[in-house]
Design a protein around this motif. Structure first.
Motif, short mmCIF file in Angstrom:
data_model
loop_
_atom_site.label_atom_id
_atom_site.label_comp_id
_atom_site.label_asym_id
_atom_site.label_seq_id
_atom_site.Cartn_x
_atom_site.Cartn_y
_atom_site.Cartn_z
N PRO A 151 108.54 -19.39 37.02
CA PRO A 151 107.27 -18.68 37.14
C PRO A 151 106.86 -18.54 38.60
N ALA A 152 106.12 -17.50 38.91
CA ALA A 152 105.72 -17.26 40.29
C ALA A 152 104.59 -16.25 40.35
N SER A 153 103.89 -16.26 41.48
CA SER A 153 102.85 -15.27 41.77
C SER A 153 103.39 -14.29 42.80
N PHE A 154 103.14 -13.00 42.58
CA PHE A 154 103.55 -11.94 43.49
C PHE A 154 102.29 -11.27 44.03
N ILE A 155 102.20 -11.17 45.35
CA ILE A 155 100.96 -10.74 46.00
C ILE A 155 101.24 -9.63 47.00
N GLY A 156 100.32 -8.68 47.09
CA GLY A 156 100.45 -7.61 48.07
C GLY A 156 99.30 -6.62 47.96
N THR A 157 99.16 -5.77 48.97
CA THR A 157 98.13 -4.72 48.96
C THR A 157 98.82 -3.37 48.98
N LEU A 158 98.57 -2.57 47.97
CA LEU A 158 99.21 -1.27 47.81
C LEU A 158 98.27 -0.15 48.23
N PRO A 159 98.82 1.03 48.52
CA PRO A 159 97.98 2.16 48.95
C PRO A 159 96.99 2.58 47.87
N CYS A 160 95.88 3.18 48.31
CA CYS A 160 94.83 3.65 47.41
C CYS A 160 94.35 5.00 47.90
N ALA A 161 94.17 5.96 46.99
CA ALA A 161 93.77 7.31 47.38
C ALA A 161 92.32 7.39 47.84
N ASP A 162 91.44 6.55 47.25
CA ASP A 162 90.03 6.64 47.58
C ASP A 162 89.42 5.31 47.99
N CYS A 163 90.25 4.38 48.49
CA CYS A 163 89.74 3.11 48.99
C CYS A 163 90.68 2.60 50.08
N GLU A 164 90.37 1.43 50.63
CA GLU A 164 91.17 0.90 51.73
C GLU A 164 92.50 0.31 51.29
N GLY A 165 92.64 0.06 50.02
CA GLY A 165 93.87 -0.52 49.49
C GLY A 165 93.59 -1.25 48.20
N ILE A 166 94.63 -1.48 47.40
CA ILE A 166 94.48 -2.18 46.12
C ILE A 166 95.21 -3.51 46.24
N SER A 167 94.45 -4.58 46.32
CA SER A 167 95.02 -5.91 46.41
C SER A 167 95.51 -6.36 45.04
N HIS A 168 96.77 -6.75 44.95
CA HIS A 168 97.38 -7.19 43.69
C HIS A 168 97.70 -8.68 43.72
N HIS A 169 97.40 -9.36 42.64
CA HIS A 169 97.86 -10.73 42.42
C HIS A 169 98.44 -10.77 41.01
N LEU A 170 99.77 -10.85 40.93
CA LEU A 170 100.49 -10.79 39.66
C LEU A 170 101.14 -12.14 39.38
N ASP A 171 100.74 -12.78 38.28
CA ASP A 171 101.36 -14.03 37.84
C ASP A 171 102.33 -13.72 36.70
N LEU A 172 103.59 -14.12 36.87
CA LEU A 172 104.62 -13.89 35.85
C LEU A 172 105.15 -15.22 35.34
N TRP A 173 105.32 -15.31 34.01
CA TRP A 173 105.90 -16.50 33.40
C TRP A 173 107.20 -16.14 32.67
N PRO A 174 108.12 -17.08 32.55
CA PRO A 174 109.40 -16.80 31.86
C PRO A 174 109.24 -16.44 30.39
N ASP A 175 108.09 -16.79 29.77
CA ASP A 175 107.91 -16.46 28.35
C ASP A 175 107.47 -15.01 28.16
N GLN A 176 107.61 -14.19 29.21
CA GLN A 176 107.33 -12.76 29.18
C GLN A 176 105.84 -12.45 29.03
N THR A 177 104.99 -13.27 29.63
CA THR A 177 103.57 -12.97 29.72
C THR A 177 103.19 -12.83 31.18
N TYR A 178 102.08 -12.14 31.44
CA TYR A 178 101.62 -11.98 32.81
C TYR A 178 100.10 -11.91 32.86
N HIS A 179 99.56 -12.29 34.01
CA HIS A 179 98.15 -12.07 34.36
C HIS A 179 98.15 -11.21 35.62
N LEU A 180 97.26 -10.23 35.67
CA LEU A 180 97.20 -9.34 36.84
C LEU A 180 95.75 -9.14 37.25
#
Length: 373
Positions: A55-84
């Motif tokens: 399991p791990a958390s994946f983090i980053g800021t992606l481009p946004c058309a009408d804002c300064e950016g979209i901050s992502h925090h994605l938690d992935l587990w081996p049992d095929q579930t996620y929180h975003l």
């Protein structure tokens, strides 16, 4: 000295303590059997066939058309579930968008695909064990020099979430437990905020001890102290929406379409709505098309008109209505329906439940999808 009957008194508290001990053991056994692996249980990160270290958390800021950016925090587990958790930086108004879902690996495009309850799928190409890159809606790379990557340091740092949830709730021997429908993960329930409204709904609807009841609620998943061990992520009830006795999580793993679905009206302005036996059940129907239309009734007159909906905003434009005299049992409900249609400014959905809300976010009506595809 002869013994007196008082000599037997210690047996009473012993029996009481014994009963509490048995109840606690039963509750613990129930939790272990009833709950799947918790998101809090430590797991040794490993790289699966999909190529990602979990399991791990994946983090980053992606481009946004009408804002300064979209901050992502994605938690992935081996049992095929996620929180975003997504945050729209520099954007006024509501800037967070949280979700829970399931993922699968797509070997054709070497990607992790996130699937929401609403049926939307978002693919992230596996660049390496600790790097994911967003793909376009067609599953192809996005042609851009802008950053579309999420990076992990190999650890899981679970993010807090705030969203509408459906799940099975049970209360026994001072333990409150919630199993979220989409992920199947078990969460302890924090006994603060709106907890008492959840417990009251459970007591009123459950039939047998240890019986699970499907509930819909607005909640936060955040770290809270627990009776034993370190703090762990728990369910914090913000607002109880409804309990659905006799229902299970099976239907909640999908979300019916908003339009062309009959939404049974369960509650208007805090009052339950009961239809008459020989009348059509109370419902709201949103019909899509070039000119979206709605129809609504509590079992007497049918209200029709137009509506405007974008994401979670919703407004009704009242049109003509039939003018029958309503039975006294329906007249109050019909008046409340008129008020709800006039005051609605937003909607919120979770599984088969939907609420209509006013401009301040207060719940005006609670509806349930029926006869859905």
């Amino acid at each position: 000295m002869t013994s007196t009957p008082a000599a037997k008194r210690p047996d009473r508290p012993k029996s009481k303590v014994h009963a509490h001990f048995i109840a606690a053991v039963l509750a613990a056994v129930c939790w272990n059997l009833w709950s799947p692996a918790s998101a809090e249980e430590p797991e040794t990160p490993s790289i699966g066939a999909h190529g990602v270290r979990l399991p791990a958390s994946f983090i980053g800021t992606l481009p946004c058309a009408d804002c300064e950016g979209i901050s992502h925090h994605l938690d992935l587990w081996p049992d095929q579930t996620y929180h975003l958790r997504r945050e729209y930086l520099g954007k006024p108004g509501e800037t967070r968008d949280d979700e829970i879902g399931r993922w699968h690996a797509s070997p054709e495009i070497e990607a992790i695909v996130l699937s929401t309850a609403g049926g939307e799928e978002v693919a992230w190409k596996v660049i390496g064990p600790d790097q994911l890159r967003l793909l376009g809606r067609d599953g192809k790379p996005i042609e851009s020099t802008l950053p579309y990557d999420l990076i992990s340091d190999g650890s899981l740092i679970q993010t807090d979430l705030s969203l509408r949830l459906a799940g099975m709730f049970v209360y026994y021997a001072d333990s409150a437990l919630f199993r979220e429908c989409i992920s199947g993960r078990g969460l302890p329930v924090s006994e603060d905020a709106g907890y008492m409204s959840l417990q009251r709904a459970y007591v009123e609807t459950r039939v047998e001890p240890l019986e699970e009841v499907l509930v819909t609620l607005d909640a936060t998943i955040a770290e809270r102290p627990v009776m034993e061990g370190p703090p762990r992520h728990s369910l914090v009830v913000e607002q109880m929406i409804a309990a659905w006795p006799g229902e299970t999580c099976t239907r909640e793993r999908t979300q019916p379409p908003l339009a062309n679905t009959y939404w049974r009206i369960r509650n208007l302005l805090g009052e339950p709505v009961e239809g008459l036996l020989d009348a059509k059940e109370p419902y709201l129907l949103l019909l899509d098309g070039e000119e979206p239309r709605f129809a609504a009734t509590v079992g007497c007159n049918t209200k029709i008109g137009g509506y405007a909906q974008y994401e979670e905003s919703l407004r009704f434009q009242a049109g003509p209505s039939t003018l029958m005299a309503c039975p006294p049992l329906l007249q109050d409900s019909e008046t409340r329906l008129d008020q709800v249609l006039a005051q609605t400014r937003a909607l919120r959905r979770g599984g088969y439940a939907m609420t209509l809300n006013d401009e301040d976010g207060a719940i005006l009506a609670i509806l349930e999808a029926v006869y859905a595809r």
